[in-house]
Design a protein around this motif. Structure first.
Motif, short mmCIF file in Angstrom:
data_model
loop_
_atom_site.label_atom_id
_atom_site.label_comp_id
_atom_site.label_asym_id
_atom_site.label_seq_id
_atom_site.Cartn_x
_atom_site.Cartn_y
_atom_site.Cartn_z
N GLY A 1 4.50 -5.52 -17.70
CA GLY A 1 5.39 -5.26 -18.83
C GLY A 1 4.85 -5.76 -20.16
N LEU A 2 3.53 -5.73 -20.35
CA LEU A 2 2.97 -6.19 -21.62
C LEU A 2 3.39 -5.24 -22.75
CD1 LEU A 2 -0.71 -7.25 -20.76
CD2 LEU A 2 1.27 -8.72 -21.12
N ASP A 3 3.95 -5.80 -23.81
CA ASP A 3 4.33 -5.02 -24.98
C ASP A 3 3.16 -4.81 -25.93
OD1 ASP A 3 7.01 -4.77 -24.19
OD2 ASP A 3 7.53 -6.69 -25.10
N VAL A 4 2.23 -5.78 -25.92
CA VAL A 4 1.07 -5.74 -26.80
C VAL A 4 -0.18 -6.00 -25.98
CG1 VAL A 4 -0.04 -6.76 -28.83
CG2 VAL A 4 2.45 -6.59 -28.74
N ILE A 5 -1.17 -5.14 -26.13
CA ILE A 5 -2.49 -5.32 -25.51
C ILE A 5 -3.38 -5.98 -26.56
CG2 ILE A 5 -4.53 -4.15 -24.57
CD1 ILE A 5 -2.06 -3.99 -22.72
N THR A 6 -3.96 -7.13 -26.22
CA THR A 6 -4.78 -7.87 -27.18
C THR A 6 -6.24 -7.97 -26.77
OG1 THR A 6 -4.20 -9.96 -26.10
CG2 THR A 6 -2.83 -9.26 -27.97
N TYR A 7 -6.58 -7.42 -25.59
CA TYR A 7 -7.93 -7.54 -25.06
C TYR A 7 -8.38 -6.19 -24.51
CZ TYR A 7 -11.70 -9.13 -21.95
OH TYR A 7 -12.92 -9.30 -21.33
N VAL A 8 -9.58 -5.76 -24.89
CA VAL A 8 -10.16 -4.52 -24.40
C VAL A 8 -11.61 -4.79 -24.03
CG1 VAL A 8 -10.76 -2.12 -24.95
CG2 VAL A 8 -8.69 -3.14 -25.95
N ARG A 9 -12.03 -4.29 -22.87
CA ARG A 9 -13.43 -4.46 -22.44
C ARG A 9 -13.90 -3.18 -21.77
NH1 ARG A 9 -14.68 -9.13 -18.26
NH2 ARG A 9 -13.29 -7.82 -17.03
N VAL A 10 -15.14 -2.79 -22.12
CA VAL A 10 -15.84 -1.68 -21.45
C VAL A 10 -17.14 -2.26 -20.96
CG1 VAL A 10 -16.84 0.62 -21.72
CG2 VAL A 10 -14.84 -0.03 -23.09
N ARG A 11 -17.41 -2.14 -19.65
CA ARG A 11 -18.67 -2.69 -19.14
C ARG A 11 -19.09 -1.98 -17.87
NH1 ARG A 11 -17.57 -8.77 -16.81
NH2 ARG A 11 -18.14 -8.21 -14.72
N GLY A 12 -20.37 -2.14 -17.56
CA GLY A 12 -20.90 -1.57 -16.33
C GLY A 12 -21.97 -0.54 -16.61
N ASP A 13 -22.11 0.39 -15.69
CA ASP A 13 -23.18 1.39 -15.72
C ASP A 13 -22.78 2.59 -16.58
OD1 ASP A 13 -24.57 -0.25 -13.94
OD2 ASP A 13 -23.64 0.71 -12.21
N PHE A 14 -22.55 2.31 -17.85
CA PHE A 14 -22.01 3.28 -18.80
C PHE A 14 -22.54 2.93 -20.18
CE2 PHE A 14 -18.65 4.62 -21.75
CZ PHE A 14 -18.41 5.90 -21.33
N LYS A 15 -23.06 3.93 -20.89
CA LYS A 15 -23.54 3.71 -22.25
C LYS A 15 -22.51 4.26 -23.21
CE LYS A 15 -27.26 4.55 -25.47
NZ LYS A 15 -28.54 5.19 -25.71
#
Length: 137
Positions: A116-130
């Motif tokens: 039930g998060l109202d606000v997202i404050t963290y985003v991460r993209v990682r792995g075998d992806f450019k």
């Protein structure tokens, strides 16, 4: 062998109605990559994790959440249009009580906002992806 790519954003403010668009290339030898949305690495509202088998089998998309470092129950999707070496655009939409994920072939699926998060404050993209383009709108 090159090290996996990682993009990490802290102290962002994403609310219901906001979208995260990620464009890039899945590496030719990809095993997996992930896009995470939450409040930090131990508290993820959405863990989007395509996995590619070592043989010729189909990719599986695993979505999950993490609360206090503990994973929830996995939600798995098969028959994806995500292939090694392909250019893709993935859109993650925050819809309040759920997330809508749009895949490159236009297919959409939903994943609940279990915490039930109202606000997202963290985003991460990682792995075998450019990652070639990242946009919040």
């Amino acid at each position: 062998m090159p090290s996996p790519m990682e993009l990490e954003l802290k102290n962002v403010e994403l609310h219901a109605g906001d979208r995260v668009q990620v464009k890039g290339k899945i590496m030719h030898d990809a095993e997996r990559f992930q896009i995470d949305l939450g409040s930090d690495t131990n508290n993820l509202a959405l863990h989007f994790n395509p996995r590619f088998p070592n043989d010729t089998g189909e990719a599986t998309l695993v979505c999950n959440s993490k609360d206090g470092g503990c994973w929830g129950a996995e939600q798995r999707e098969k028959h994806l249009n995500l292939q090694r070496g392909s250019l893709v655009k993935i859109v993650l939409k925050l819809m309040g009580d759920m997330f809508e994920v749009e895949l490159p072939d236009g297919k959409e699926f939903q994943f609940p906002n279990r915490h039930g998060l109202d606000v997202i404050t963290y985003v991460r993209v990682r792995g075998d992806f450019k990652c070639t383009c990242f946009k919040i709108c």
